[in-house]
Structures are given as structure tokens and as C-alpha cells.
Write an enzyme that holds these catalytic residues in place. Sequence first.
Site, short mmCIF file in Angstrom:
data_model
loop_
_atom_site.label_atom_id
_atom_site.label_comp_id
_atom_site.label_asym_id
_atom_site.label_seq_id
_atom_site.Cartn_x
_atom_site.Cartn_y
_atom_site.Cartn_z
CB CYS A 1 -49.65 35.09 31.39
SG CYS A 1 -48.19 36.06 31.78
CE1 TYR B 1 -43.81 36.26 37.54
CE2 TYR B 1 -44.96 38.19 36.72
CZ TYR B 1 -44.98 36.87 37.12
OH TYR B 1 -46.15 36.17 37.13
CB ALA C 1 -45.39 38.66 30.79
N PRO D 1 -51.48 43.47 29.36
CG PRO D 1 -49.28 43.60 30.11
CD PRO D 1 -50.48 44.43 29.85
#
Length: 361
Positions: A25, A182, A57, A23
Site C-alpha cells: 500500500c 481485512y 491492495a 503488493p
Amino acid sequence: MSVLFSPVSLGSLTLANRIVIAPMCQYSAREGSATDWHLIHLGHLALSGAGLLIIEATAVEAVGRISPGDLGLWSDDNEAALARVLKAIRAYSPIPVSIQLAHAGRKGSTRIPWENGGFIPEVEGGWPVVAPSPVPYDPKDPAPVALDRDGLVRVREAFVAAAVRADRLGLDAIEIHSAHGYLLHEFLSPLSNQRDDEYGGSLENRMRFPLEVFEAVRAAFPAHKPVGVRISGSDWVEGGWELEQSVRFTHELQRRGSAYIHVSSGGLSPAQQIPTGPNYQVPLAERIKAATALTTITVGLITEPEQAEEIVASGKADLVALARAMLYDPRWPWHAAAKLGGQVDAPPQYWRSQPHGYKHL
């Protein structure tokens, strides 16, 4: 026979090969909704021949975004926009598609990278960020709001609602983001989690909320579809989250039905000291795989086909995930197959592109 190009299973989902598109961003959504950029970006990655594509994400609530440009899955509009992208992918590619569900926590409300990053105050369009404790990521930033009991319930249920939407979209798997500093990682690390209730203090307590989120998502997503977790194997900061705690956490996830563990590192503290270099995160994945036997994905400066082949052939990890290397060369799996004697799925519109020397593959 190339191991990299042999099939592997994530629970009941069988992948044609062991190459994962990590993944990444893109900071190109509008109010959480996918745009034409995602149609182009994910569309061409879907033609790469990789075994699995994981969508970037994706915030489970608006205050869970890293930036105003983050993808989200908290609204009907978000769902409809992503459905359009997935419909185009499904029309031309058989690649399994997963999504990484995420909450930025105290690292939210920041400018997109090419606008120099940095915290966005509310008066400039930002939003109050939340965390386990009122400890900012950067000491010069405002303190985040510590989540109370109602806040914990809200976040957990936001993950559940996003998981239901992911199933409705026909996505093949979910990855829960518990890495890179996160929110869920913030609960795990003693550097960011300074709570004195049952969600802070001991390792068991610090794992509690991330495990509750996993259990809730696992229960909400169909049992035949895999749910995995991405973690940071180490904060690379003394006194922070580290490898043996990651092993313990992975054991607990495994007990609750996690289909795999995706091992990255860092992201929690500006004080991190990361020893970067080719394969620098592979030992983290190797240790976790050896201790748990859970299907393991490794990532980080894996750029060469022979490098990826050695990792999986030697059993250091079961799959390799590529991010920047895939952006630089979206046909990386094609080229790796040519070098290693493997095969990938390619659209018939591109079959004539194969160099004459590889016509036998």
C-alpha cells in the site's frame, strides 16, 4: 543452476523467475485513482527484473478502502488512471503485472500511516465500515455495520466488477486479498465472525463468503489468466484462525481453480503475538504446500539472496515475495542474480551499469 532464477508457472502464466514483488500500500491515490506517484513507484519496480509485480491492495468499492489514499478500481476514473500507469510500464518492461483486489472491512476509514493512522470519524471525512459482525478491530472504535444479504451481494459483485476492469486493463493475473484482518479474513476468523447464519459458526460456514467471492471472480476473469489468493496462515491469537484451518481453506480454493496461495499472517487482532524473525512465516507456507501441493508463495523478512534460494531449492515454497526489501533495494533481483549466477531482464538503457566483474552474466 539457481532455482530462484528458474521459471515457474502460475496456471498458464509462466514467470521468468521465482521472485515476486509483493503488493505494498502506498496511500497516495486520489478518490481511488492512481497518481504520478504510482507511475514512478510501479515504473521503477517494473525494471527490477522480478518475475511478477503485484499492484497494491486495490479497493473494490469506496467503503472498502483502508484509508482515503487507497488505490481503487470501482470507477471509470480509477480504471483510466491505472491504464495510464500500465501503458508506461508496458512500453519499457515485459514484467507480468497482477493486481490485489481487496476490501478493508472493519479496518477501513483510517488515516494514512504517516498521519499517525487511527480511525477517521464520519464528521472528519471518514465513512461507515462494514464487517461480518458488529465487532470493531479496536475496542475504542465504533462498531462496524454487519453485512446483511444485500450487502454481501453488493460486495461480491464489486469484486466481480473490479475483475472485469482488471481484464480490460490487460492485467495478467488477480490476487484476492483474504489476509491481514481485512474483510474476507474477517469472515474466516472466529474472532471477528460471530454470525449465526450460514456465513458464521462452523469452519465451513466461515469459509462460505470468501469462497463465493473467489468463485465469482474466477468466473468473471478469463480462464487463461490466473487467480490466486493471499491468506494469513495464522491470527497468532489463541482461539483465532490458525494453520490447519488455512490448509482446509486452501484445499477448497484449489478445488475451485486457485492458481496459487500466497501465505502471510496476522493483522486481524491487536492482541496478536507474532514471533518475528527471518523466515518466520515460511513454516506456514511449507505446511500448506506439503498438504495441498498448490503453488505457494511465501513472504516475510526474506532479505538475502541465499536465504531466498534455500527456501525455493528446499521446496519450502515455490516463490518468494519481497516487500520492504524491494523498496529499500529496487534492484534486489539484479544483485541476487549476480550472487547466485542467475539472469534477469534489464532495460538496455541500464546495460552499461553492470560492474565489470559480472559482465559474464
